[in-house]
Design a protein around this motif. Structure first.
Motif, PDB file in Angstrom:
ATOM      1  N   ASN B  95       7.210  -5.809 -13.147  1.00 56.63           N
ATOM      2  CA  ASN B  95       6.494  -6.657 -14.097  1.00 56.63           C
ATOM      3  C   ASN B  95       5.264  -7.287 -13.446  1.00 56.63           C
ATOM      4  O   ASN B  95       4.160  -7.225 -13.995  1.00 56.63           O
ATOM      5  N   GLU B  96       5.453  -7.869 -12.269  1.00 54.11           N
ATOM      6  CA  GLU B  96       4.333  -8.531 -11.589  1.00 54.11           C
ATOM      7  C   GLU B  96       3.208  -7.542 -11.281  1.00 54.11           C
ATOM      8  O   GLU B  96       2.038  -7.835 -11.502  1.00 54.11           O
ATOM      9  N   VAL B  99       1.476  -6.526 -14.540  1.00 51.85           N
ATOM     10  CA  VAL B  99       0.644  -7.594 -15.100  1.00 51.85           C
ATOM     11  C   VAL B  99      -0.630  -7.763 -14.271  1.00 51.85           C
ATOM     12  O   VAL B  99      -1.720  -7.929 -14.820  1.00 51.85           O
ATOM     13  N   ALA B 100      -0.483  -7.698 -12.937  1.00 52.97           N
ATOM     14  CA  ALA B 100      -1.658  -7.823 -12.064  1.00 52.97           C
ATOM     15  C   ALA B 100      -2.656  -6.702 -12.356  1.00 52.97           C
ATOM     16  O   ALA B 100      -3.866  -6.937 -12.461  1.00 52.97           O
ATOM     17  N   VAL B 103      -4.349  -7.325 -15.791  1.00 55.11           N
ATOM     18  CA  VAL B 103      -5.379  -8.362 -15.760  1.00 55.11           C
ATOM     19  C   VAL B 103      -6.626  -7.819 -15.056  1.00 55.11           C
ATOM     20  O   VAL B 103      -7.747  -8.028 -15.508  1.00 55.11           O
ATOM     21  N   TYR B 118      11.150  -7.781 -21.693  1.00 59.43           N
ATOM     22  CA  TYR B 118       9.688  -7.849 -21.627  1.00 59.43           C
ATOM     23  C   TYR B 118       9.010  -7.211 -22.836  1.00 59.43           C
ATOM     24  O   TYR B 118       7.813  -7.388 -23.042  1.00 59.43           O
ATOM     25  N   GLN B 121       7.061  -9.625 -25.142  1.00 63.65           N
ATOM     26  CA  GLN B 121       5.860 -10.220 -24.546  1.00 63.65           C
ATOM     27  C   GLN B 121       4.749  -9.188 -24.367  1.00 63.65           C
ATOM     28  O   GLN B 121       3.597  -9.443 -24.670  1.00 63.65           O
ATOM     29  N   TYR B 122       5.138  -8.017 -23.887  1.00 61.10           N
ATOM     30  CA  TYR B 122       4.154  -6.949 -23.714  1.00 61.10           C
ATOM     31  C   TYR B 122       3.610  -6.503 -25.087  1.00 61.10           C
ATOM     32  O   TYR B 122       2.417  -6.279 -25.255  1.00 61.10           O
ATOM     33  N   SER B 125       1.159  -8.956 -26.615  1.00 62.63           N
ATOM     34  CA  SER B 125      -0.129  -9.074 -25.923  1.00 62.63           C
ATOM     35  C   SER B 125      -1.003  -7.836 -26.077  1.00 62.63           C
ATOM     36  O   SER B 125      -2.168  -7.855 -25.719  1.00 62.63           O
ATOM     37  N   LEU B 127      -0.407  -5.014 -24.521  1.00 65.65           N
ATOM     38  CA  LEU B 127      -0.404  -4.261 -23.260  1.00 65.65           C
ATOM     39  C   LEU B 127       0.016  -2.806 -23.480  1.00 65.65           C
ATOM     40  O   LEU B 127      -0.481  -1.899 -22.819  1.00 65.65           O
ATOM     41  N   ASN B 407      11.174 -15.622 -21.695  1.00 66.13           N
ATOM     42  CA  ASN B 407      11.357 -15.832 -20.253  1.00 66.13           C
ATOM     43  C   ASN B 407      11.494 -17.303 -19.904  1.00 66.13           C
ATOM     44  O   ASN B 407      12.308 -17.687 -19.070  1.00 66.13           O
ATOM     45  N   GLN B 408      10.673 -18.129 -20.566  1.00 63.61           N
ATOM     46  CA  GLN B 408      10.722 -19.572 -20.287  1.00 63.61           C
ATOM     47  C   GLN B 408      12.049 -20.149 -20.754  1.00 63.61           C
ATOM     48  O   GLN B 408      12.682 -20.938 -20.061  1.00 63.61           O
TER      49      GLN B 408
END
Lengths: 301, 444
Positions: B95-96, B99-100, B103, B118, B121-122, B125, B127, B407-408
């Motif tokens: 995921n990290e 996402v990196a 971006v 995910y 969220q993906y 957005s 993605l 996630n939060q």
């Protein structure tokens, strides 16, 4: 002065300044532009996954200081300062003690000094993985010795009460050698005359330590305090590898929380207010330390 | 034994025929609304020139031979696309990294796995590439997945991913120990306390000698099923509030806390929580553990001294469990040629034949309904009979809860559970605080 045009001295200054321009451009690009960008993002609702964002005024700042963010801000401050206090104690006190020992008995101790300093060269992430193994509840070396001595196994990384201690074990292993080497260099630069004069007066080892060594080491102590404090406040890798901020947020240090908001929750807006608050905090503490230390540090050689 | 196998197979067949019921959604909502897709020009999705693409995955070293075999088979089956498989790390690391790259806008893989939570969220957005046109252009049979899996990999009607390696929560138990004690795994949550009191063994000093069960305290996913079946709306239908403050939630939280307080259940936390749990079970110091079904092969291979059983988690009138594992998606920022090649490879990875290879080589479940009707499905069950617990309950496996703030929410919930069970925080005081925090996150 030339009749017309620029004074040679001014020209020199301009030439000197011209030489710094490439460095200044890099500093502006990679230090100050990101800070400005961070300030901008703190007033938006940017979700890291989205290409667009809206301005939301002070919403994120209110969340941090008066909303649910405050609880976690306070927790991460508490955890970070606790960690810092631990690392400062190990580096300053532990480093000084080792430096005094190795300075007194220097014959044949160079190899030992190297051994103590060596962990500093091991990458933090690799060291953290090794410590994961050392601290493993079932198969770890530490628990093996504890049980051999009749004790009970400790879940080092799974309990709030021991997780921070576990991280500090790793920190101590890596940092104590650095403190020792810096102190050792400083101790050796203290003129022998002071000690000879004290010997003539019949001063004991402790009197010499209190009256000569410690005051003469004060610039080194200040240097170590400031640099260790700043680096300890930015601790991340060991926490990321060993505990992930847990259990129960007991090791959720400031930088880890910023990372978590940005990369796990995708809340770049919240991460940026946290980062700015952190930046201001570090600035204030460092400036205060420098200010308070004025007049208390002995720069005689 | 053979007759029993046949009965199981017949049951599977019946289940598979109940298409409408299979993998039904988390609520009594209308079936998934597939996006209205205009007729697509199939030529737009063809791979016209040789291309090399990268696939990011999370399959550890133990599966590298299987990954290599499947990727090489694909590379050798055609001459236009060459796939390079890259192990990135666990789902969080994937995921990290993704996402990196997203971006930065560069370094994106052609195809990537993503843990099921995910998807929302993906999807929200943008993605992920919308796969509906590709499905239509190539005639890919998506309905063979079952409605629940389709729903779990879609977002607001857009098929933003496809189900890849799918698992669910399960209770592994020591079959030999159960036989010796004459104990059956309970099917009802309310019977857990009594069951645990029978299987737990204590030392003379009162400490636990053999745990009744171990609950994974590092992931709230394992708790979701208990709360859902006890009637808790983890996210209310309004999408901006939670039912955690309700009576059912408080009682469920207290009940699990009671197992832990009495020394029946061990709440495993920390980075090595999973390995501690596994080792305790292997050493026969735990009667059972709650874990992901994808680890079936691992448990069977490591538990040499006893037979490993799998049981559906004790529930209530409902027996809901949730899809775990990962989906496959194509990042939308890639160029069209890369996306077309990625789709070719994606459809190969999710094909019925390749899916069976994954299911046999790992502990993941077969994802295709049609597999259940074939000899392959029958053979699979013969090789892994414990999977009967899952196959018997296929229609009780639901998609994950989809919310862009999931996630939060999950992190807040897990931390509170950890405080209740590990730090002794008062549940009556903590639950309202937790509810307030979660509501704030959902409203934001």
């Amino acid at each position: 002065m030339t009749k017309k045009g620029i004074k040679p001295r001014t020209l020199d200054h301009l030439q000197d300044f011209g030489c710094t321009i490439p460095a200044l451009i890099l500093i502006l690009m990679f230090t100050y532009f990101p800070i400005l960008k961070l300030i901008q993002i703190s007033f938006t609702n940017w979700n890291l996954l989205n290409d667009h964002y809206d301005y939301v005024g002070l919403k994120n700042w209110k969340w941090l200081f008066t909303g649910s963010g405050r609880k976690y801000l306070v927790n991460s401050l508490k955890v970070t300062f606790l960690y810092s206090a631990g690392e400062l104690t190990i580096t300053l006190f532990g480093g000084l003690v080792l430096a005094l020992i190795f300075n007194t008995m220097h014959k044949g101790f160079s190899a030992l000094r190297a051994i103590v300093f060596m962990p500093k060269y091991v990458a933090m992430s690799s060291a953290a993985v090794i410590f994961l193994w050392i601290l493993n509840t079932d198969n770890g070396v530490l628990n093996y010795f504890i049980t051999r001595l009749g004790g009970r196994r400790v879940d080092w990384l799974g309990q709030s009460s021991t997780a921070m201690i576990s991280i500090l074990m790793l920190t101590g292993w890596r940092a104590i050698g650095y403190g020792m080497i810096v102190y050792l260099a400083a101790i050796r630069s203290i003129p022998k005359d002071y000690y000879e004069a004290a010997d003539l007066d019949g001063a004991s080892y402790w009197t010499k330590l209190r009256g000569i060594t410690l005051p003469m080491l004060s610039p080194t102590t200040l240097f170590l305090f400031v640099t260790t404090f700043i680096s300890s406040m930015k601790v991340f890798q060991s926490v990321d590898v060993m505990t992930g901020g847990g259990p129960n947020r007991s090791t959720e240090v400031f930088v880890y929380q910023i990372y978590s908001y940005a990369m796990e929750d995708f809340r770049m807006d919240r991460a940026s207010v946290m980062a700015l608050a952190f930046f201001i905090l570090l600035l204030v503490i460092t400036a205060s330390t420098m200010k308070l230390s004025n007049g208390r540090v002995n720069y005689d050689t | 034994m053979k007759k029993r196998g046949e009965r199981v197979f017949c049951a599977l067949l019946v289940v598979s025929l109940c298409v409408s019921g299979m993998f039904a959604g988390g609520t009594k909502e209308a079936p998934v609304k597939q996006q209205e897709i205009p007729k697509v020009d199939a030529s737009k999705y063809e791979v016209t020139k040789p291309i090399e693409i990268t696939w990011w995955h999370a399959l550890e070293n133990q599966y590298s031979d299987l990954v290599d075999e499947i990727v090489n088979d694909f590379n050798n089956s055609q001459d236009k696309i060459k796939v390079k498989a890259e192990y990135i790390g666990n789902y969080a690391t994937v995921n990290e990294t993704l996402v990196a790259a997203q971006v930065a806008g560069t370094g994106l893989p052609a195809l990537v796995v993503a843990n099921t939570p995910y998807v929302a969220q993906y999807g929200a957005s943008g993605l992920c590439e919308d796969l509906n046109p590709y499905i239509q252009a190539t005639g890919f049979d998506i309905n063979d997945f079952g409605e629940g899996m389709i729903k779990a990999s879609a977002y607001e009607g857009k098929q933003v991913s496809l189900p890849f390696l799918i698992s669910t929560q399960i209770m592994y138990y020591n079959k030999d120990m159960a036989k010796a004690k004459g104990i059956e795994i309970p099917t009802k949550f309310k019977d857990m306390n009594e069951f645990l009191s029978k299987v737990t063994e204590f030392n003379a000093d009162g400490s636990t000698k053999v745990w009744g069960t171990i609950v994974p305290g590092w992931d709230q996913w394992y708790f979701e099923t208990f709360f859902l079946n006890n009637g808790v709306n983890i996210i209310n239908p309004d999408g901006i509030s939670t039912d955690f403050g309700g009576k059912a939630s408080i009682e469920t939280t207290k009940e699990i806390g009671d197992w832990i307080k009495k020394g029946y259940a061990y709440f495993a936390v920390g980075k090595d929580g999973s390995s501690i749990m596994r080792q305790t079970f292997i050493d026969q110091k735990a009667f059972s553990v709650i874990h992901t079904s994808s680890l079936y092969n691992t448990y069977v291979n490591l538990c040499k001294n006893f037979e490993v059983g799998m049981a559906w988690l004790p529930a209530t009138d409902t027996k809901k469990q949730e899809i775990g594992g990962c989906v496959l998606l194509i990042p939308a920022k890639n160029d069209q040629q890369t996306k077309n090649a990625a789709w070719q490879f994606l459809s190969y990875l999710c094909s019925k034949e390749v899916n069976m290879k994954w299911a046999e080589g790992t502990g993941y479940m077969p994802t295709r309904k049609s597999v259940l009707e074939t000899q392959e499905g029958k053979d699979f069950l013969a090789k892994k009979p414990a999977f009967k617990a899952i196959f018997d309950n296929l229609d009780n496996i639901y998609p994950r809860i989809q919310n862009k703030n999931w996630n939060q929410l999950a992190k807040i919930w897990m931390n509170y559970l950890s405080e209740f069970y590990n730090n002794g925080k008062d549940i009556d005081t903590g639950i309202p605080q937790m509810t307030e925090e979660i509501n704030e996150v959902l409203e934001d």
